[in-house]
Write a protein that holds these residues in place. Structure first.
Motif, PDB file in Angstrom:
ATOM      1  N   MET A 283      87.262  14.047  35.693  1.00 15.77           N
ATOM      2  CA  MET A 283      86.639  13.025  36.338  1.00 15.77           C
ATOM      3  C   MET A 283      85.305  12.859  35.631  1.00 15.77           C
ATOM      4  N   GLN A 284      85.030  12.368  34.093  1.00 13.56           N
ATOM      5  CA  GLN A 284      83.932  12.652  33.358  1.00 13.56           C
ATOM      6  C   GLN A 284      82.925  12.201  33.841  1.00 13.56           C
ATOM      7  N   LEU A 285      81.458  12.654  34.335  1.00 16.03           N
ATOM      8  CA  LEU A 285      80.556  11.617  34.802  1.00 16.03           C
ATOM      9  C   LEU A 285      79.767  11.272  33.845  1.00 16.03           C
ATOM     10  N   THR A 286      78.815   9.897  33.951  1.00 21.16           N
ATOM     11  CA  THR A 286      78.421   9.647  33.187  1.00 21.16           C
ATOM     12  C   THR A 286      76.792   9.822  33.515  1.00 21.16           C
ATOM     13  N   LYS A 287      76.412   9.482  32.453  1.00 19.64           N
ATOM     14  CA  LYS A 287      74.233  10.569  33.120  1.00 19.64           C
ATOM     15  C   LYS A 287      73.825  10.090  33.411  1.00 19.64           C
ATOM     16  N   LYS A 288      73.998   8.436  33.924  1.00 19.46           N
ATOM     17  CA  LYS A 288      72.816   8.160  34.724  1.00 19.46           C
ATOM     18  C   LYS A 288      73.319   8.971  36.323  1.00 19.46           C
ATOM     19  N   GLN A 289      75.072   9.254  36.540  1.00 17.60           N
ATOM     20  CA  GLN A 289      76.100   9.209  37.904  1.00 17.60           C
ATOM     21  C   GLN A 289      74.930  11.191  37.887  1.00 17.60           C
ATOM     22  N   ARG A 290      75.403  11.157  36.907  1.00 17.27           N
ATOM     23  CA  ARG A 290      75.074  13.135  37.049  1.00 17.27           C
ATOM     24  C   ARG A 290      73.467  13.598  37.760  1.00 17.27           C
ATOM     25  N   LYS A 291      72.669  12.206  37.193  1.00 20.67           N
ATOM     26  CA  LYS A 291      71.781  12.260  37.665  1.00 20.67           C
ATOM     27  C   LYS A 291      70.919  11.595  38.947  1.00 20.67           C
ATOM     28  N   ALA A 292      71.569  10.847  39.481  1.00 16.86           N
ATOM     29  CA  ALA A 292      71.748  10.006  40.506  1.00 16.86           C
ATOM     30  C   ALA A 292      72.279  11.870  41.693  1.00 16.86           C
ATOM     31  N   LEU A 293      73.387  11.635  41.340  1.00 17.66           N
ATOM     32  CA  LEU A 293      73.447  13.044  42.181  1.00 17.66           C
ATOM     33  C   LEU A 293      72.761  14.056  41.605  1.00 17.66           C
ATOM     34  N   GLN A 294      72.081  14.375  40.873  1.00 19.91           N
ATOM     35  CA  GLN A 294      71.283  15.459  40.917  1.00 19.91           C
ATOM     36  C   GLN A 294      70.189  15.459  42.022  1.00 19.91           C
ATOM     37  N   PHE A 295      68.864  13.750  41.943  1.00 19.05           N
ATOM     38  CA  PHE A 295      68.904  13.706  42.161  1.00 19.05           C
ATOM     39  C   PHE A 295      68.280  14.237  44.211  1.00 19.05           C
ATOM     40  N   ARG A 296      70.394  13.376  44.520  1.00 19.59           N
ATOM     41  CA  ARG A 296      70.564  13.611  45.850  1.00 19.59           C
ATOM     42  C   ARG A 296      70.304  14.708  45.739  1.00 19.59           C
ATOM     43  N   GLY A 297      70.177  15.868  45.301  1.00 23.16           N
ATOM     44  CA  GLY A 297      70.721  17.156  46.042  1.00 23.16           C
ATOM     45  C   GLY A 297      72.225  17.578  45.287  1.00 23.16           C
ATOM     46  N   LYS A 298      72.909  16.420  45.252  1.00 24.07           N
ATOM     47  CA  LYS A 298      74.265  16.788  45.918  1.00 24.07           C
ATOM     48  C   LYS A 298      74.939  17.517  44.158  1.00 24.07           C
ATOM     49  N   LEU A 299      74.378  17.555  43.621  1.00 24.66           N
ATOM     50  CA  LEU A 299      75.047  18.801  42.104  1.00 24.66           C
ATOM     51  C   LEU A 299      73.760  19.389  41.541  1.00 24.66           C
ATOM     52  N   GLU A 300      74.050  20.356  41.107  1.00 20.69           N
ATOM     53  CA  GLU A 300      73.120  21.148  40.637  1.00 20.69           C
ATOM     54  C   GLU A 300      73.330  21.119  38.811  1.00 20.69           C
ATOM     55  N   LYS A 301      72.015  21.239  38.449  1.00 22.74           N
ATOM     56  CA  LYS A 301      70.826  21.218  37.276  1.00 22.74           C
ATOM     57  C   LYS A 301      71.863  21.423  36.326  1.00 22.74           C
TER      58      LYS A 301
END
Length: 197
Positions: free
Chosen positions: A1-19
C-alpha cells in the motif's frame, strides 16, 4: 500500500517511520516559472534573491487565547476636554488610542474616556496619573476589564483588579511616608547634633 505524503509525515513525527534518505518518487525536471502579468519586477538576474525574513507581530494573549488589551478608564474629565488634550496629558505613558465618550445628540464630551496602551509597563505609568489635575478637575484613572456589560464575572474581575491596585497604591504611600519620616528623623538628629556642639 502506498502512503500519502501526509500519512508519511505523520508516521515520521510519531517516530514509527524513519525518514527516507531520498524520496522514492522520480525527480521532476526543473520548470522555469513564467513571470505573471501582474508582476513588474525585473527577472533578468541569474540567481534569485533569498526571501527576506518577515518580522511576525505577536499579540499577547491570556490563558483563554484572547488578545490582551491594556485599557484604563479616565474619569472626571473636564467637559471641554478633547482627545488631543487627554493624549497630551498622558503622553508619558504612550497611549496608542484614546476614545473620548461624547453625547450622541450634542457631540459634547461626557466627561470620561478610555485610553489603550501597547504594553503593561505603559499601563502602569498611566495609572500614576490617578488623582492628578487636568485643568481644574482632579481626574480618576482606573483599570477596566474592557468590553462593557454588567455580568457578574466581569464585575468580579474588575473588583479583584481594583483591590490589587488599591493594595499596590497603599504600599507605595507607606514607602513614601517611611522615606519622609526617615528624612525628618535624620534632619532632627542633625539639628540636635549641631545644637549640642
Amino acid at each position: 500500500m502506498q502512503l500519502t505524503k501526509k500519512q508519511r509525515k505523520a508516521l515520521q513525527f510519531r517516530g514509527k517511520l524513519e525518514k527516507p534518505e531520498k524520496d522514492d518518487r522520480p525527480e521532476k525536471p526543473a520548470v522555469e516559472k513564467k513571470p505573471s502579468k501582474k508582476s513588474k519586477k525585473d527577472t533578468t538576474t541569474d540567481s534569485p534573491a533569498p526571501p527576506a525574513e518577515k518580522k511576525k507581530f505577536v499579540r499577547k494573549t491570556n490563558n483563554a487565547g484572547n488578545a490582551v488589551r491594556f485599557i484604563v478608564f479616565v474619569g472626571n474629565l473636564p467637559f471641554k476636554s478633547t482627545v488631543e488634550e487627554v493624549r497630551e496629558f498622558m503622553k508619558a505613558a504612550n497611549p496608542t488610542s484614546v476614545r473620548l465618550m461624547t453625547d450622541k445628540d450634542t457631540g459634547k464630551s461626557r466627561g470620561f474616556a478610555f485610553a489603550e496602551f501597547g504594553t503593561a509597563i505603559d499601563l502602569k505609568h498611566a495609572l500614576n496619573f490617578h488623582h492628578q489635575w487636568l485643568g481644574k478637575k482632579k481626574i480618576n484613572v482606573e483599570l477596566t476589564a474592557g468590553g462593557g456589560g454588567n455580568s457578574t464575572t466581569r464585575k468580579d474581575k474588575l473588583d479583584k483588579r481594583r483591590k490589587d491596585l488599591d493594595k499596590e497604591r497603599e504600599k507605595e504611600r507607606k514607602t513614601k511616608r517611611r522615606k519622609v519620616d526617615e528624612e525628618a528623623g535624620e534632619a532632627g538628629e542633625d539639628a540636635a547634633e549641631t545644637h549640642d556642639a
